[in-house]
Design an enzyme around this catalytic site. Structure first.
Site, short mmCIF file in Angstrom:
data_model
loop_
_atom_site.label_atom_id
_atom_site.label_comp_id
_atom_site.label_asym_id
_atom_site.label_seq_id
_atom_site.Cartn_x
_atom_site.Cartn_y
_atom_site.Cartn_z
N ILE A 37 0.82 -1.21 0.00
CA ILE A 37 0.00 0.00 0.00
C ILE A 37 0.86 1.27 0.00
CG2 ILE A 37 -0.27 0.38 2.50
CD1 ILE A 37 -3.31 0.58 1.99
N HIS A 106 5.98 -11.94 5.57
CA HIS A 106 5.78 -11.45 4.20
C HIS A 106 7.13 -11.16 3.58
CE1 HIS A 106 5.50 -8.18 7.15
NE2 HIS A 106 6.11 -7.40 6.28
P1 AMP Z 1 6.98 -4.62 7.43
O1 AMP Z 1 7.22 -3.21 7.95
O2 AMP Z 1 8.21 -5.29 6.92
O3 AMP Z 1 6.23 -5.44 8.47
O4 AMP Z 1 6.06 -4.47 6.17
C1 AMP Z 1 4.68 -4.24 6.25
C2 AMP Z 1 4.28 -3.69 4.93
O5 AMP Z 1 2.87 -3.79 4.82
C3 AMP Z 1 4.63 -2.19 4.72
O6 AMP Z 1 5.48 -2.06 3.59
C4 AMP Z 1 3.28 -1.54 4.51
O7 AMP Z 1 3.31 -0.51 3.57
C5 AMP Z 1 2.41 -2.69 4.06
N1 AMP Z 1 0.99 -2.58 4.33
C6 AMP Z 1 0.39 -2.15 5.47
N2 AMP Z 1 -0.94 -2.22 5.35
C7 AMP Z 1 -1.19 -2.69 4.10
C8 AMP Z 1 -2.38 -2.98 3.38
N3 AMP Z 1 -3.62 -2.80 3.90
N4 AMP Z 1 -2.26 -3.44 2.11
C9 AMP Z 1 -1.05 -3.62 1.55
N5 AMP Z 1 0.11 -3.38 2.19
C10 AMP Z 1 0.04 -2.92 3.44
#
Ligand code: AMP
Ligand code: ZN
Length: 120
Positions: A37, A106
């Protein structure tokens, strides 16, 4: 909670279930790939297992075949995005101190621009 079981308060479990919308780019029976996102590069896709594991270490220990499927999907996503020849990065932030904010493992697939090393 047993490893692999869905977790009620987990954002990525909700995306896998279709309860939170996401732009899904590809999915298999085991994994789902969707657009981040808040993209940090022209290609920034997240690949998650459908099953809930908190981080890459837990996934690799508890479900090594699934970890392999996740990596294979990350590579397929990079091919699909056209960045496998130019180079891309697969990142697993692991633990809050390393920037992990969502505790459902992820892989970040980042590409489409030059990527500095070491990362910050
Ligand atoms: P991390 O900080 O490695 O845990 O990565 C989490 C990722 O999830 C970040 O890059 C966010 O931008 C992404 N993220 C958070 N909420 C969403 C969402 N609703 N849809 C897609 N990506 C998201
Ligand atoms: Zn989850």
């Amino acid at each position: 909670m047993a490893a692999g079981e869905p977790q009620a308060d987990c954002l990525f479990c909700k995306i896998v279930a279709g309860d939170v919308p996401a732009t899904i780019v590809h999915e298999t029976k085991d994994v789902v790939a969707f657009q981040d996102i808040n993209p940090q590069a022209p290609t920034h896709i997240l690949v998650v297992p459908r099953a809930h594991y908190a981080n890459a270490g837990e996934l690799g220990t508890e479900a090594p075949e699934l970890a392999g499927a996740l990596l294979a999907e990350a590579a397929a996503v990079a091919v699909g995005e056209g960045c496998s020849d130019s180079g891309y990065r697969i990142v697993f932030n692991t633990g809050a101190g390393a920037g992990q904010t969502v505790f459902h493992v992820h892989a970040h697939v980042l590409g489409g621009r030059g990527l500095n090393w070491p990362p910050g």
